[in-house]
Design a protein around this motif. Structure first.
Motif, PDB file in Angstrom:
ATOM      1  N   TYR A   1       0.964  -1.193   0.033  1.00  0.00           N
ATOM      2  CA  TYR A   1      -0.020   0.059  -0.063  1.00  0.00           C
ATOM      3  C   TYR A   1       0.821   1.255  -0.034  1.00  0.00           C
ATOM      4  N   THR A   2       0.748   2.272  -0.885  1.00  0.00           N
ATOM      5  CA  THR A   2       1.308   3.491  -0.915  1.00  0.00           C
ATOM      6  C   THR A   2       0.678   4.492   0.129  1.00  0.00           C
ATOM      7  N   VAL A   3       1.238   4.841   0.978  1.00  0.00           N
ATOM      8  CA  VAL A   3       0.733   6.049   1.750  1.00  0.00           C
ATOM      9  C   VAL A   3       0.265   7.204   1.105  1.00  0.00           C
ATOM     10  N   GLN A   4      -0.717   7.668   1.522  1.00  0.00           N
ATOM     11  CA  GLN A   4      -1.546   8.827   0.853  1.00  0.00           C
ATOM     12  C   GLN A   4      -1.567   9.957   2.121  1.00  0.00           C
ATOM     13  N   LYS A   5      -1.633  11.043   1.660  1.00  0.00           N
ATOM     14  CA  LYS A   5      -1.674  12.311   2.425  1.00  0.00           C
ATOM     15  C   LYS A   5      -2.870  12.075   3.642  1.00  0.00           C
ATOM     16  N   GLY A   6      -2.651  12.165   4.819  1.00  0.00           N
ATOM     17  CA  GLY A   6      -3.837  12.033   5.875  1.00  0.00           C
ATOM     18  C   GLY A   6      -3.899  10.473   6.317  1.00  0.00           C
ATOM     19  N   ASP A   7      -3.107   9.691   5.757  1.00  0.00           N
ATOM     20  CA  ASP A   7      -3.372   8.292   5.900  1.00  0.00           C
ATOM     21  C   ASP A   7      -2.706   8.086   7.650  1.00  0.00           C
ATOM     22  N   SER A   8      -3.296   6.939   8.225  1.00  0.00           N
ATOM     23  CA  SER A   8      -2.473   6.600   9.576  1.00  0.00           C
ATOM     24  C   SER A   8      -2.774   5.167   9.442  1.00  0.00           C
ATOM     25  N   LEU A   9      -1.693   4.525  10.229  1.00  0.00           N
ATOM     26  CA  LEU A   9      -1.634   3.194  10.263  1.00  0.00           C
ATOM     27  C   LEU A   9      -3.084   2.303  10.728  1.00  0.00           C
ATOM     28  N   SER A  10      -3.810   3.163  11.461  1.00  0.00           N
ATOM     29  CA  SER A  10      -5.167   2.344  11.864  1.00  0.00           C
ATOM     30  C   SER A  10      -6.006   2.618  10.779  1.00  0.00           C
TER      31      SER A  10
ATOM     32  N   GLN B   1       5.082   8.598   6.107  1.00  0.00           N
ATOM     33  CA  GLN B   1       5.026   9.633   4.983  1.00  0.00           C
ATOM     34  C   GLN B   1       4.228   9.416   3.704  1.00  0.00           C
ATOM     35  N   PRO B   2       3.494  10.250   3.199  1.00  0.00           N
ATOM     36  CA  PRO B   2       3.034  10.133   1.791  1.00  0.00           C
ATOM     37  C   PRO B   2       3.997   9.720   0.820  1.00  0.00           C
ATOM     38  N   GLY B   3       3.694   8.561   0.179  1.00  0.00           N
ATOM     39  CA  GLY B   3       4.774   7.859  -1.001  1.00  0.00           C
ATOM     40  C   GLY B   3       5.340   6.605  -0.327  1.00  0.00           C
ATOM     41  N   GLN B   4       5.429   6.423   0.946  1.00  0.00           N
ATOM     42  CA  GLN B   4       5.921   5.147   1.441  1.00  0.00           C
ATOM     43  C   GLN B   4       5.375   4.266   0.963  1.00  0.00           C
TER      44      GLN B   4
END
Length: 98
Positions: free
Chosen positions: A47-56, A87-90
């Motif tokens: 999954y590519t992290v998006q702005k506003g994401d959290s692990l939960s 971070q977004p993009g990770q």
């Protein structure tokens, strides 16, 4: 003053040889290696992290349980030191649903 003679070691010679076997250089020319991702083996995904994401939030969306955030964190310990600092993009490994 003493008149005792001192030992004369001027003609003594010594040499040291190892008791270990002498080994030629190892030949690693035929050695190969490969690394497989465990995600492919056990049905996980990424999954590519998006702005506003959290692990939960990612855990809720990807695994159906927000409380499973720790499973994602543990699967990505090589990338993450703190579960609150993604971070977004990770690109995170998502473990298979249990």
């Amino acid at each position: 003053m003493s008149t005792d003679k001192k030992a004369d070691f001027s003609g003594v010679k010594a040499s040291v040889d190892t008791t270990a076997q002498k080994v030629e250089k190892a030949d690693f020319s035929g050695v190969t290696a490969s690394v497989d991702t465990t995600a492919e083996k056990v049905g996980g995904s990424t999954y590519t992290v998006q702005k506003g994401d959290s692990l939960s939030k990612i855990a809720k969306d990807e695994l159906g349980d927000a409380n499973a955030w720790n499973r994602i964190f543990e699967a990505n310990r090589d990338l993450l030191d703190d579960p609150d600092k993604i971070q977004p993009g990770q690109v995170l490994k998502i473990p298979a649903k249990s």
